[in-house]
Write an enzyme that holds these catalytic residues in place. Sequence first.
Site, PDB file in Angstrom:
ATOM      1  N   ASN A   1      13.730  37.140  22.260  1.00  0.00           N
ATOM      2  CA  ASN A   1      14.638  38.202  23.051  1.00  0.00           C
ATOM      3  C   ASN A   1      15.498  37.098  24.058  1.00  0.00           C
ATOM      4  O   ASN A   1      14.706  36.903  24.757  1.00  0.00           O
ATOM      5  CB  ASN A   1      13.797  38.781  23.789  1.00  0.00           C
ATOM      6  CG  ASN A   1      14.403  39.657  24.751  1.00  0.00           C
ATOM      7  OD1 ASN A   1      15.253  40.730  24.336  1.00  0.00           O
ATOM      8  ND2 ASN A   1      14.566  39.341  25.879  1.00  0.00           N
ATOM      9  N   GLU A   2      16.767  37.211  23.674  1.00  0.00           N
ATOM     10  CA  GLU A   2      17.562  36.837  24.783  1.00  0.00           C
ATOM     11  C   GLU A   2      17.380  35.187  24.898  1.00  0.00           C
ATOM     12  O   GLU A   2      18.220  34.624  25.949  1.00  0.00           O
ATOM     13  CB  GLU A   2      17.542  37.643  26.022  1.00  0.00           C
ATOM     14  CG  GLU A   2      18.085  38.766  25.898  1.00  0.00           C
ATOM     15  CD  GLU A   2      18.085  39.532  27.333  1.00  0.00           C
ATOM     16  OE1 GLU A   2      17.929  39.082  28.276  1.00  0.00           O
ATOM     17  OE2 GLU A   2      18.617  40.800  27.219  1.00  0.00           O
ATOM     18  N   ASP A   3      16.727  34.316  24.250  1.00  0.00           N
ATOM     19  CA  ASP A   3      16.708  32.860  24.425  1.00  0.00           C
ATOM     20  C   ASP A   3      18.087  32.361  24.174  1.00  0.00           C
ATOM     21  O   ASP A   3      18.378  31.254  24.639  1.00  0.00           O
ATOM     22  CB  ASP A   3      15.523  32.570  23.628  1.00  0.00           C
ATOM     23  CG  ASP A   3      14.346  32.715  24.251  1.00  0.00           C
ATOM     24  OD1 ASP A   3      14.042  33.728  24.985  1.00  0.00           O
ATOM     25  OD2 ASP A   3      13.052  32.249  23.599  1.00  0.00           O
TER      26      ASP A   3
ATOM     27  N   SER B   1      17.457  38.031  19.317  1.00  0.00           N
ATOM     28  CA  SER B   1      18.248  39.330  19.815  1.00  0.00           C
ATOM     29  C   SER B   1      18.340  38.967  21.359  1.00  0.00           C
ATOM     30  O   SER B   1      17.707  38.944  21.969  1.00  0.00           O
ATOM     31  CB  SER B   1      17.116  40.597  19.516  1.00  0.00           C
ATOM     32  OG  SER B   1      17.850  41.459  19.954  1.00  0.00           O
TER      33      SER B   1
ATOM     34  N   HIS C   1      23.285  42.653  23.115  1.00  0.00           N
ATOM     35  CA  HIS C   1      22.667  43.590  24.276  1.00  0.00           C
ATOM     36  C   HIS C   1      23.880  43.665  25.412  1.00  0.00           C
ATOM     37  O   HIS C   1      24.559  42.999  25.709  1.00  0.00           O
ATOM     38  CB  HIS C   1      21.392  42.720  25.228  1.00  0.00           C
ATOM     39  CG  HIS C   1      20.390  42.396  24.122  1.00  0.00           C
ATOM     40  ND1 HIS C   1      19.288  41.519  24.653  1.00  0.00           N
ATOM     41  CD2 HIS C   1      19.961  42.671  22.880  1.00  0.00           C
ATOM     42  CE1 HIS C   1      18.575  41.519  23.782  1.00  0.00           C
ATOM     43  NE2 HIS C   1      18.899  42.310  22.409  1.00  0.00           N
TER      44      HIS C   1
END
Length: 843
Positions: free
Chosen positions: A418-420, A471, A488
């Site tokens: 997530n968002e890395d 993501s 996102h």
Amino acid sequence: MLTKQTLTSWNWRDAADASFAGRLDAPTTNIHLDLLAAGLIPDPFVGQNEADLQWIQHKTWVYTTNFKAAPVATEELADLVFEGLDTFATVKLNGSEILRTENMFIGHRVDVRHLLKPENELEITFESAYDKGEALRAKYGDRICWNGHYGRIYVRKAQYHFGWDWGPSFMTCGPWKPVSLERYTSRIDDIHVDIDLADDFTQAVLKIAIDVEPKVEHHSVEVELKRPDGSVISTTQAVNGSTSIPVTQPQLWYPHTHGAQPLYQLQVWLRSAAGRVLHTKAQTIGFRRVELIQDPLKEGTSFYFRVNGIPIFAGGSNWIPGDNFLPRMTPDRYKRWIEIAVRGNQNMIRIWGGGIYEDDAFYAECDRQGVLVWQDFLFACGNYPTDKWFIDSVTEEAAQNIRRLRSHPSLAIWAGNNEDYQVANEGLKHDMQMPEEQWAKSTFGARVTYERTLPDLVQKYSPGAIYWPGSPFGGVDNNSDRTIGDVHIWNVSSGMLLPYQRYPDVPARFISEFGMISCPSVATVKETFFGDDEDQHVQSKSFEFHNKAHGYEKRMFTCIGESVRMSFELEPFVYLSQLVQGEAMYYAYRGWRRLFEGRECGGTLVWQLGDSWPVTSWAIVDHFERPKMAYYTIARAMRNVGTGISRKLKVNPRPNHQHEAFCNGKIKADAAGVIAHATPHIYPKRESIFSVWIANATTDIQTLKSRVRFISIKTGKEVRDAVEQIIEAKATGTTDIISDAEGPEAEPTVIVSEIYDANGVLVSHDVDWPQPLKHLTFPDRELKVEVRGEDLIISAARPVKGLWFTNVGVHFSDNALDVVPGQKLRVVAPGLQEGLQWRYYGM
């Protein structure tokens, strides 16, 4: 026969202070729950108690249990099985160390034949995960992470335990999953079912592989497959650990929005040479084909899911753990949460990378109730290490959980993190075009984990499963390109703070996170936010304590104040925050779903479904399962057959150049350097254009009657003739009813779209209001709500905005309603026992 003795009686104590000690009878627990049950701490979720309980995370806690064991027979094996220890644990059996752990997501099996006695003591010592993380940070250096204590990056523990922008910091420890003694001569270790489904779905072959430990000559493995009705399809013997079962005309599994969820049962028996059953295991099977479609478009590529050949608009939520204290998440709680999603017409849930690989009960409910699962690997908002010790632990973690989850028909996709990639792009300035051979030694070495290690493990243990590196991921910057992959969108409720009415202007191929912050229900606020604090204002310290988002007032007050008239009294403030959230989500879902026709948007998942504690957050249902207004507006936008309206001013009197650059560009950087504000001091006549459409998720053309009306907000009278027509709504797409017509702006007017089936039943309706709502006034609406048992019949003489029924414990079939003259809306209110309570905007 394999026997399993789950250990359920635990004694616990502070390793350095005997005054903190107690006993419990439960198979799973953690120290905060035990301290609470013993009356040694107050409720961690109430008031500001979290701040006073941080001392717990610096202690060493010891759990012990005693159990009896009969002598181990010849050729018998005896293992202690630890399904999950949280997190840094040293385990001793009868004084001998048998295990050390440092990853709460890994299970362990330890042969203890040589240590068992008639009376046994098992001791587990849990060291501080917080202190361990800080020690690792001191040793290896600081690494970028967003949210939570900085040492979390090095610790394989649920990352939200370290605190997040919606959750507290409670560094739990304890046997969070069961510990058991297993005794056997041979056991079934693993069942892997590979389903070969014919292109036309009329035939399937199950290729079944069974691992047995230890393998013993002359033992046999029998496999039986049953239909959903319980009838037997086949009973066969595995040869060398494998067998195949053909199935003719398999019943196909679908998400609940598109079909049924028939589940087949596979039973495996391990037998001795004499035919005695040594071990048996069952597995649920669902026949389905899930594909991720990334076809070229005019710009970029599509990103949507196709299930059994049917294009699916994935509308749903992100899932964070339902409680900060995970042993409290029972199968019944999971069942209720998935039911909430299904009632809300949601067909996909994304399990976020900062939580856990969820309990088996979660996925079983998604299988039964027909909800697709997007599963992140557990990395979130950080630059994770790539040292060998770390990658070895992650590899075992991933392998175990892929094997555990791969059989679930609901599992649609694995994602690396997530968002890395956003951290790498914005925080590390990583060159996404860098040659692969340079990744490992770059500032973002974890790219190897996400683009090589994890996809290789998915293909090894679940061949053919869909894997996506992260993501968000896709495009030139690998995280914000709205024309490729998933994104996102956080530039409405934060960032650039676009007005929420602009959500439809920033579509993407798949929006896997976005949201708007709001308060939980008034009941939840009163029960938990204040504790013994007499200051119960919405800007009090206790109220603010239950909002962990940095600078939330700047964002929250802006989003509320630019659209509705503010109030800082508790109940109106809660209502207004939820009204704005509901409106924002409706604009987004309604506008983005419209684009599925050209596959320009394949899905949208709101951040987030629920909360891990009582808090002001982006959740659409609060911690106590009390839906907010957004839950209902999303449910209406996601009806299988629904209508939508958009209205836009021809000239924006207050343009913001940065907002326009973001809407017109495709990546975040397109707007980063643009000067935000313009003050042209123009005063154009209010003119607009509007469009009306029908979205049809079904595979059938729908013949519907459409009626579009134009109603004065002031008088309730129609200011234009209604437009009525018969519409053939195309399957799995969008059909325009009216396109770019002149809007009604002579006076404040709502546009109403109603669609009826062949029997004259109202299938869906939408009401579009002039924006912003704060410029409107609402003299007497003549609202009538007639209570007929559990039925509510609702009508109004003049348009009503945001009618909100507030009775706690009532599961309203619909809520957060816009009511217009000429309609009688029916809402079912099971459990309604007291006087009906409501409010609406402007009352």
